[in-house]
Enzyme design. Structure first.
Site, PDB file in Angstrom:
ATOM      1  N   CYS A 132      81.610  42.165  68.050  1.00 46.17           N
ATOM      2  CA  CYS A 132      81.930  43.637  67.834  1.00 46.17           C
ATOM      3  C   CYS A 132      81.012  44.460  68.792  1.00 46.17           C
ATOM      4  O   CYS A 132      81.365  45.432  68.991  1.00 46.17           O
ATOM      5  CB  CYS A 132      81.541  44.130  66.554  1.00 46.17           C
ATOM      6  SG  CYS A 132      82.581  43.196  65.055  1.00 46.17           S
ATOM      7  N   HIS A 272      80.081  51.760  66.568  1.00 49.16           N
ATOM      8  CA  HIS A 272      81.075  50.580  65.990  1.00 49.16           C
ATOM      9  C   HIS A 272      81.594  51.139  64.534  1.00 49.16           C
ATOM     10  O   HIS A 272      80.767  51.361  63.715  1.00 49.16           O
ATOM     11  CB  HIS A 272      80.387  49.258  65.990  1.00 49.16           C
ATOM     12  CG  HIS A 272      81.240  48.279  65.417  1.00 49.16           C
ATOM     13  ND1 HIS A 272      82.590  48.113  65.565  1.00 49.16           N
ATOM     14  CD2 HIS A 272      80.936  47.376  64.406  1.00 49.16           C
ATOM     15  CE1 HIS A 272      83.155  46.884  65.268  1.00 49.16           C
ATOM     16  NE2 HIS A 272      82.210  46.627  64.208  1.00 49.16           N
ATOM     17  N   ASN A 302      88.439  48.004  61.560  1.00 54.02           N
ATOM     18  CA  ASN A 302      87.408  47.253  62.386  1.00 54.02           C
ATOM     19  C   ASN A 302      88.044  46.385  63.424  1.00 54.02           C
ATOM     20  O   ASN A 302      88.233  45.403  62.813  1.00 54.02           O
ATOM     21  CB  ASN A 302      86.367  46.683  61.308  1.00 54.02           C
ATOM     22  CG  ASN A 302      85.110  46.033  62.504  1.00 54.02           C
ATOM     23  OD1 ASN A 302      85.385  45.958  63.686  1.00 54.02           O
ATOM     24  ND2 ASN A 302      84.323  45.360  61.671  1.00 54.02           N
TER      25      ASN A 302
END
Ligand code: UT7
Length: 348
Positions: A132, A272, A302
């Site tokens: 990520c 994020h 996500n």
């Protein structure tokens, strides 16, 4: 003392200016299929209410095989979107850095496929794996290439098709993950814009908390690895949650302090998008008003390396030249970090 300073400055040639690396255009793509919380509730024991309250997601985008295949498909669409606002000659691109944990294949790298298919014949390319945190790690590498003076124009691509490694029988992960990809160009400039500073970290002592054990050289694909569901992402959500808040918050604070930035100086924080409660906690830690934080998790979930550039693309029309922006991410590895940049252009 005066003579000492004069001595130092006199060795710098008058015409030599500092080179910065600045984003000059960005494009994104999310797949067409919208998977709602109601749909997720038909796969696992969960509810729209739980997912909305505990994660902050209402729906996510999923790449269905009938639309296209692989992260390269999303990347090509993102480059098409980039072309709508940024005129560039593909032959001028010197390097492609593709941040992804879900490449089309183990080899060759996806960056090479994109270079060929999109006519960037003079570019070399490689994939970068930082989960990520991939988009900010790629930005940092690209910035280093450019400020070294070796390259002038680089394409950064960041995205994932997490739906291909999501266990839709696991309620700890399947409500969270999604698919998206973005592409940006970074260029050399002698103006005072672009990536100003970065802090990146990793901690490999966290494997047990967030991983996909199958498919690599330790557990190559086999009947057993499939039966044991090793080709899916597994996480200890609570551990990841706490570390994400601590590390993102502390890293942003350190980056702001060493660049003498107060909360009033910051135009935007771009975090994020893993959990709305993580985002809120980081904003609280930094005392940044939530209206200065880019949040689109409710629509897109996500998508790992895809989330930060997807936010940049969505907020691009609100950014102004010179806006001071902090990007921050946390992901498997663990990997985490923050980047401070001055946005390089006004909306078209
Ligand atoms: O992108 C980087 C990687 N990932 C992340 O950053 C994710 C970080 N972690 C998280 O976002 C959160 O930890 C989760 C969303 C994964 C889980 O939320 P949580 O608030 O930490 O839940 P929990 O694991 O503490 O579980 C609380 C309760 C449990 O029930 P009991 O034991 O209290 O009866 C779980 O069984 O919620 C239950 N639960 C669920 N209930 C409905 C866990 N997942 C679900 C679910 N639907 N999907």
């Amino acid at each position: 003392m005066k003579i000492f300073f004069l001595g130092i400055f006199s060795i710098i040639p008058e015409n030599m200016s500092k080179i910065n690396a600045v984003i000059t255009g960005i494009g994104s793509y999310t797949p067409q299929y919208i998977s709602t919380n109601e749909e997720i509730s038909t796969f696992v024991d969960t509810s729209d209410e739980w997912i909305t309250k505990r994660i902050g997601i209402k729906e996510r985008r999923i790449l269905k095989p009938e639309e296209g295949k692989g992260v390269s498909y999303l990347a090509e669409k993102a480059i098409e979107d980039l072309r709508n606002s940024k005129d560039f000659d593909p032959l001028e691109i010197e390097a492609i850095i593709f941040a992804t944990s879900t490449p089309d294949y183990i080899l060759p790298n996806t960056a090479s496929l994109i270079a060929y298919r999109m006519g960037m014949k003079n570019a070399f390319g490689f994939d970068l794996g930082a989960a990520c945190s991939g988009s900010i790690f790629a930005l940092d590498v690209g910035q280093a290439y450019i400020t070294s003076g070796k390259y002038k124009k680089i394409m950064l691509i960041a995205g994932d098709v997490l739906s291909t490694v999501t266990d839709f029988k696991d309620r700890n992960t399947c409500p969270i993950f999604s698919d998206s990809c973005s592409a940006a160009i970074i260029e050399a400039t002698t103006e005072d814009f672009g990536i100003m500073d970065s802090i990146l970290h990793s901690d490999g002592n966290s494997l047990e908390f967030l991983h996909m054990y199958g498919g690599g050289s330790v557990n190559p694909a086999s009947h057993e690895s499939v039966d044991q569901r090793l080709h899916y992402i597994h996480q200890d959500g609570k551990v990841v949650f706490k570390r994400a808040i601590t590390e993102m918050g502390n890293t942003c604070a350190e980056l702001m302090k060493r660049n003498h930035l107060t909360t009033n100086d910051i135009a935007w924080v771009v975090p994020h998008q893993a959990n709305i409660r993580i985002i809120n906690a980081v904003a609280d830690h930094l005392e940044i008003p939530i209206n200065k934080v880019t949040i689109n998790i409710e629509k897109y979930g996500n998508s790992s390396a895809g989330t930060i550039p997807l936010c940049l693309r969505e907020w691009e029309s609100q950014f102004r030249k010179g806006d001071k922006i902090i990007l921050t991410a946390f992901g498997a590895g663990f990997t985490w970090g923050a980047i401070y940049m001055k946005w390089g252009y006004d909306p078209a």
